[in-house]
Design a protein around this motif. Structure first.
Motif, mmCIF file in Angstrom:
data_model
loop_
_atom_site.group_PDB
_atom_site.id
_atom_site.type_symbol
_atom_site.label_atom_id
_atom_site.label_comp_id
_atom_site.label_asym_id
_atom_site.label_seq_id
_atom_site.Cartn_x
_atom_site.Cartn_y
_atom_site.Cartn_z
ATOM 1 N N MET A 1 0.856 -1.198 0.000
ATOM 2 C CA MET A 1 0.000 0.000 0.000
ATOM 3 C C MET A 1 0.885 1.238 0.000
ATOM 4 N N ASN A 2 0.600 2.176 -0.931
ATOM 5 C CA ASN A 2 1.473 3.335 -1.039
ATOM 6 C C ASN A 2 1.135 4.416 -0.006
ATOM 7 N N GLN A 4 0.152 7.500 -0.349
ATOM 8 C CA GLN A 4 -1.063 8.286 -0.559
ATOM 9 C C GLN A 4 -2.287 7.574 0.002
ATOM 10 N N LEU A 5 -2.388 6.266 -0.226
ATOM 11 C CA LEU A 5 -3.527 5.516 0.313
ATOM 12 C C LEU A 5 -3.506 5.506 1.837
ATOM 13 N N LEU A 6 -2.315 5.350 2.410
ATOM 14 C CA LEU A 6 -2.199 5.380 3.870
ATOM 15 C C LEU A 6 -2.615 6.744 4.422
ATOM 16 N N LYS A 7 -2.248 7.801 3.714
ATOM 17 C CA LYS A 7 -2.603 9.151 4.155
ATOM 18 C C LYS A 7 -4.117 9.357 4.124
ATOM 19 N N VAL A 8 -4.753 8.866 3.057
ATOM 20 C CA VAL A 8 -6.204 8.995 2.923
ATOM 21 C C VAL A 8 -6.906 8.214 4.031
ATOM 22 N N ILE A 9 -6.442 7.006 4.291
ATOM 23 C CA ILE A 9 -7.043 6.188 5.351
ATOM 24 C C ILE A 9 -6.897 6.868 6.702
ATOM 25 N N GLN A 10 -5.709 7.365 6.999
ATOM 26 C CA GLN A 10 -5.504 8.008 8.287
ATOM 27 C C GLN A 10 -6.386 9.248 8.440
ATOM 28 N N GLY A 11 -6.569 9.978 7.345
ATOM 29 C CA GLY A 11 -7.455 11.141 7.404
ATOM 30 C C GLY A 11 -8.870 10.750 7.779
ATOM 31 N N ALA A 12 -9.337 9.628 7.237
ATOM 32 C CA ALA A 12 -10.684 9.150 7.551
ATOM 33 C C ALA A 12 -10.775 8.679 8.997
ATOM 34 N N LEU A 13 -9.744 7.996 9.467
ATOM 35 C CA LEU A 13 -9.746 7.487 10.840
ATOM 36 C C LEU A 13 -9.772 8.623 11.859
ATOM 37 N N GLN A 14 -9.196 9.737 11.503
ATOM 38 C CA GLN A 14 -9.130 10.866 12.429
ATOM 39 C C GLN A 14 -10.317 11.820 12.273
ATOM 40 N N THR A 27 -11.670 5.295 -4.577
ATOM 41 C CA THR A 27 -12.154 4.343 -5.582
ATOM 42 C C THR A 27 -11.317 3.063 -5.567
ATOM 43 N N VAL A 28 -9.994 3.232 -5.482
ATOM 44 C CA VAL A 28 -9.095 2.079 -5.426
ATOM 45 C C VAL A 28 -9.383 1.243 -4.183
ATOM 46 N N LEU A 29 -9.489 1.901 -3.032
ATOM 47 C CA LEU A 29 -9.723 1.175 -1.781
ATOM 48 C C LEU A 29 -11.077 0.458 -1.793
ATOM 49 N N HIS A 30 -12.091 1.124 -2.327
ATOM 50 C CA HIS A 30 -13.427 0.516 -2.372
ATOM 51 C C HIS A 30 -13.453 -0.674 -3.318
ATOM 52 N N GLU A 31 -12.869 -0.520 -4.523
ATOM 53 C CA GLU A 31 -12.937 -1.580 -5.528
ATOM 54 C C GLU A 31 -12.043 -2.766 -5.173
#
Length: 291
Positions: A1-2, A4-14, A27-31
């Motif tokens: 996992m790159n 950018q994806l980790l950054k997006v996930i962490q933003g959602a968690l916070q 879209t990538v994470l959902h699909e």
């Protein structure tokens, strides 16, 4: 996992939000992982979805996003990132950050930090800026293109005192940073000679260095022959760079730069420095005296 994806996930968690813009990352994470539910151009994430994202990040990258901030990666070296992740490439520091490619003229010793080192003709020392504390070289030669830097021993270069024993530096590319070279020059405070392409941008590079004392190029007779040779004089190079360089060259404070610029304008062409490796040109220092 790159990253950018980790950054997006962490933003959602916070975040307390449940709806997030359905951008490329989501879209990538959902699909790929079937997490969340689409609602038009949004992705809905429940508390259970967020818990699954936390577990997913831990499983794929080794990173606990509840404990580690992705934004902190920018300051880490590759070996440091391994304390919190399994992929060393997530580190933010470039492998060659703040490093220099340095050498000397053929047959001369590299005199730095109180020691003298022998450098192979087609070789150089890779050194961290922080590890270069002093030099006995009394001037610096900056070379723009790596091939000329690497094969400098094949170039016929005639220098006169006090410039016969320069510290030679590669100007930089995507691996070695020009900014690191400029920081070293500020520390050394030595006269600087520059070997650059003989095109508009090359002339601007030459005059951009502090304490510049010379432009390294063939003698005037050879220059005239080069610019008249349609196989070597590159009209496209000149045309491509003209608009962005013209005014600065017209206003140059250096007589040599303006003289070279006048020659380029007359022939409407530039010449790359790799030709110094192919033909028996003698390169000399054209003195940089301000008008």
């Amino acid at each position: 996992m790159n990253k950018q994806l980790l950054k997006v996930i962490q933003g959602a968690l916070q975040s307390d939000k449940q709806l997030f813009p359905l951008n490329r990352s989501w879209t990538v994470l959902h699909e790929q992982y079937n997490i969340g539910r689409t609602q038009g151009n949004k992705l809905q994430l429940t508390l259970q979805d967020k818990a699954e994202l936390l577990t997913l990040a831990k499983h794929t990258s080794g990173i606990d996003l509840a404990e580690t901030q992705v934004t902190d990666f920018v300051t880490l070296q590759r070996e440091q990132i391994l304390a919190v992740a399994v992929d060393e490439k997530l580190a933010g520091q470039a492998v060659k950050k703040d490093r220099l490619a340095i050498k000397t003229l053929s047959g001369q010793a590299l005199k730095i930090n109180g020691y003298a080192y022998s450098i192979p003709d087609c070789g150089h020392m890779d050194l961290a800026l922080s590890d270069l504390s002093s030099t006995l070289h009394r001037c610096v030669l900056i070379i723009e293109n790596y091939r000329c830097f690497d094969a400098l021993s094949k170039i016929d270069l005639t220098l006169f005192k006090p410039y016969t024993d320069p510290l030679v530096l590669f100007r930089g590319d995507n691996t070695y940073s020009e900014n690191t070279v400029r920081r070293l020059l500020a520390l050394l405070n030595l006269p600087v000679m520059v070997m650059a392409d003989l095109d508009p941008k090359g002339l601007l590079i030459v005059q951009s260095f502090p304490k510049v004392c010379g432009l390294i190029a063939p003698c005037h007779a050879d220059l005239d022959s080069l610019f008249k040779d349609t196989q070597k004089a590159n009209a496209h190079l000149y045309t491509k760079q003209l608009a962005s360089c013209q005014q600065a060259l017209e206003d140059s404070p250096y007589a040599v730069i303006r003289a070279f610029w006048a020659r380029m304008k007359a022939h409407q062409a530039g010449i790359v420095q790799e030709y110094w490796l192919l033909d028996a040109y003698t390169l000399v220092m054209h003195s940089m005296k301000a008008l």
